[in-house]
Design a protein around this motif. Structure first.
Motif, PDB file in Angstrom:
ATOM      1  N   ALA A 292       0.827  -1.211   0.000  1.00 18.63           N
ATOM      2  CA  ALA A 292       0.000   0.000   0.000  1.00 18.63           C
ATOM      3  C   ALA A 292       0.860   1.259   0.000  1.00 18.63           C
ATOM      4  N   ALA A 293       1.922   1.261   0.811  1.00 19.83           N
ATOM      5  CA  ALA A 293       2.800   2.428   0.858  1.00 19.83           C
ATOM      6  C   ALA A 293       3.527   2.620  -0.467  1.00 19.83           C
ATOM      7  N   ALA A 294       3.970   1.525  -1.094  1.00 20.54           N
ATOM      8  CA  ALA A 294       4.675   1.646  -2.370  1.00 20.54           C
ATOM      9  C   ALA A 294       3.764   2.177  -3.466  1.00 20.54           C
ATOM     10  N   VAL A 295       2.509   1.723  -3.501  1.00 25.79           N
ATOM     11  CA  VAL A 295       1.569   2.209  -4.503  1.00 25.79           C
ATOM     12  C   VAL A 295       1.279   3.697  -4.292  1.00 25.79           C
ATOM     13  N   CYS A 296       1.135   4.109  -3.034  1.00 24.99           N
ATOM     14  CA  CYS A 296       0.869   5.522  -2.751  1.00 24.99           C
ATOM     15  C   CYS A 296       2.068   6.403  -3.088  1.00 24.99           C
ATOM     16  N   MET A 297       3.271   5.861  -3.030  1.00 23.72           N
ATOM     17  CA  MET A 297       4.466   6.650  -3.309  1.00 23.72           C
ATOM     18  C   MET A 297       4.834   6.692  -4.789  1.00 23.72           C
ATOM     19  N   GLN A 298       4.002   6.118  -5.657  1.00 22.40           N
ATOM     20  CA  GLN A 298       4.336   6.117  -7.072  1.00 22.40           C
ATOM     21  C   GLN A 298       4.118   7.483  -7.720  1.00 22.40           C
ATOM     22  N   ASP A 299       3.050   8.162  -7.344  1.00 24.40           N
ATOM     23  CA  ASP A 299       2.765   9.469  -7.934  1.00 24.40           C
ATOM     24  C   ASP A 299       3.726  10.517  -7.389  1.00 24.40           C
ATOM     25  N   THR A 300       4.077  11.457  -8.234  1.00 23.52           N
ATOM     26  CA  THR A 300       5.002  12.518  -7.854  1.00 23.52           C
ATOM     27  C   THR A 300       4.261  13.611  -7.078  1.00 23.52           C
ATOM     28  N   PHE A 301       4.793  13.971  -5.921  1.00 25.75           N
ATOM     29  CA  PHE A 301       4.250  15.065  -5.125  1.00 25.75           C
ATOM     30  C   PHE A 301       5.364  15.617  -4.259  1.00 25.75           C
ATOM     31  N   ARG A 302       5.119  16.788  -3.706  1.00 26.25           N
ATOM     32  CA  ARG A 302       6.144  17.446  -2.904  1.00 26.25           C
ATOM     33  C   ARG A 302       6.357  16.674  -1.600  1.00 26.25           C
ATOM     34  N   GLY A 303       7.605  16.401  -1.306  1.00 21.70           N
ATOM     35  CA  GLY A 303       7.959  15.683  -0.090  1.00 21.70           C
ATOM     36  C   GLY A 303       7.987  14.174  -0.234  1.00 21.70           C
ATOM     37  N   ARG A 304       7.859  13.670  -1.470  1.00 24.88           N
ATOM     38  CA  ARG A 304       7.852  12.215  -1.658  1.00 24.88           C
ATOM     39  C   ARG A 304       9.189  11.596  -1.274  1.00 24.88           C
ATOM     40  N   GLY A 305      10.284  12.244  -1.633  1.00 19.66           N
ATOM     41  CA  GLY A 305      11.601  11.709  -1.275  1.00 19.66           C
ATOM     42  C   GLY A 305      11.803  11.638   0.223  1.00 19.66           C
ATOM     43  N   LEU A 306      11.317  12.663   0.949  1.00 20.87           N
ATOM     44  CA  LEU A 306      11.452  12.651   2.403  1.00 20.87           C
ATOM     45  C   LEU A 306      10.632  11.527   3.027  1.00 20.87           C
ATOM     46  N   LEU A 307       9.416  11.312   2.525  1.00 23.06           N
ATOM     47  CA  LEU A 307       8.586  10.235   3.061  1.00 23.06           C
ATOM     48  C   LEU A 307       9.200   8.868   2.780  1.00 23.06           C
TER      49      LEU A 307
END
Length: 331
Positions: A124-139
């Motif tokens: 679930a976390a990997a699927v949510c992290m696929q889209d580009t958004f601000r702060g994705r690298g930090l999360l």
């Protein structure tokens, strides 16, 4: 320029530059190139032999001996017991076998829950992290912190958090959220199983997240765009595109998580110490207690061999089923 080369029937003259003159050095160079990789691997193979295979063979030999504290100084002098240690371990009507069966059942339930939750949360976390958004690298970096922390430091922190009087868990659940009537004992009794499961999932799901996230990079974005144009929602895209594409990755991931969790010794040992509660008596700690607490190394070695055989059977069956599934899907 000519050279005389000895042969079985005498000597023959070989002219420089002819194929026969260069055949010997060329063959020697080919042999050297072929042997070089094996020579480079030789130190690692010898180290693997010393670290894993030799103790494994010694453990198998110890399982056939009546090795107790009386033979610690010279365990080679311990008398042979044959299969008595194995009979004692699988005699589920006797106290030793009954305790081992209980520990095995606890370990199976704990492993299934831990592996399932780790895979579910990580996916679930990997699927949510696929889209580009601000702060994705930090999360992404924060999600990997539990996996990057040393096991002992992380588990000891959880020990303090699970304390009855001044632990953070009871402070949040009882003092702030008022979900419990009184502070709970998390490191003893039936709650110890859920405490161990919480620590295991917290420590293991980032690995699943990392592997699934790497697998998602290989899925073309065009598939999702085409599915969206056809009217497929996110749930249908995950069901029809994401999960089938991740099947090879998930097969390896589930097997690795299963083996790691079933054999986990550090987490329960640091969390509970030498004497784990009955509800959280994993088989790894149980074998340790049978060997180093009761000083019956023969019985403990027999339990270890039985555990090894069980894991080999489960791994072989799992690989056989998954390979048949892949062949059926390809057809």
């Amino acid at each position: 320029m000519t050279a005389t080369v000895p042969t079985q029937t005498g000597a023959r003259t070989v002219r420089a530059g002819s194929p026969g003159a260069a055949r010997g050095p060329r063959r020697t160079g080919r042999i050297r190139r072929t042997a070089l990789p094996y020579l480079l691997l030789l130190p690692a193979l010898l180290l693997e032999l010393l670290v894993h295979l030799v103790p494994m063979v010694i453990g198998i030999v110890m399982s056939f001996k009546e090795l107790t504290q009386f033979f610690i100084r010279d365990w080679g002098a311990a008398p042979w017991s044959g299969l008595d240690n194995y009979r004692m371990s699988v005699d589920f009507d006797a106290p030793v076998g009954e305790a081992l069966l209980h520990s095995f059942a606890v370990t199976v339930g704990f492993t299934l829950l831990s592996v399932g939750l780790c895979w579910l949360i990580g996916t679930a976390a990997a699927v949510c992290m696929q889209d580009t958004f601000r702060g994705r690298g930090l999360l992404r970096a924060l999600f990997l912190v539990p996996y990057a922390l040393p096991v002992y430091a992380a588990v000891i922190t959880w020990v303090f958090m699970f304390q009855h009087d001044n632990g953070l868990v009871n402070h949040v659940l009882h003092d702030q959220l008022h979900l419990t009537d009184k502070p709970s004992f998390w490191l003893i009794g039936d709650n110890s199983f859920w405490a161990l499961l919480t620590v295991s999932v917290w420590k293991g799901w980032p690995f699943a997240f990392l592997i699934v996230m790497a697998g998602l990079q290989n899925i073309p974005r065009e598939l999702y765009e085409a599915a969206a144009l056809d009217g497929a929602g996110m749930r249908q895209q995950i069901r029809r595109i994401t999960l089938p594409s991740l099947r090879p990755v998930n097969q390896v991931l589930v097997l690795v998580l299963f083996l790691w969790t079933f054999n986990d010794f550090n987490t329960p040992y640091v969390l509970f110490g030498k004497a784990a509660p009955e509800a959280a008596d994993l088989i790894s700690v149980h074998i340790y207690q049978a060997s180093f607490v009761t000083w019956n190394f023969g019985t403990g070695s027999a339990m270890s061999v039985l555990l090894l055989l069980f894991l080999l059977v489960v791994t072989g069956g799992y690989l056989l089923l998954t390979s048949r599934g892949r062949r059926a899907a390809d057809v």
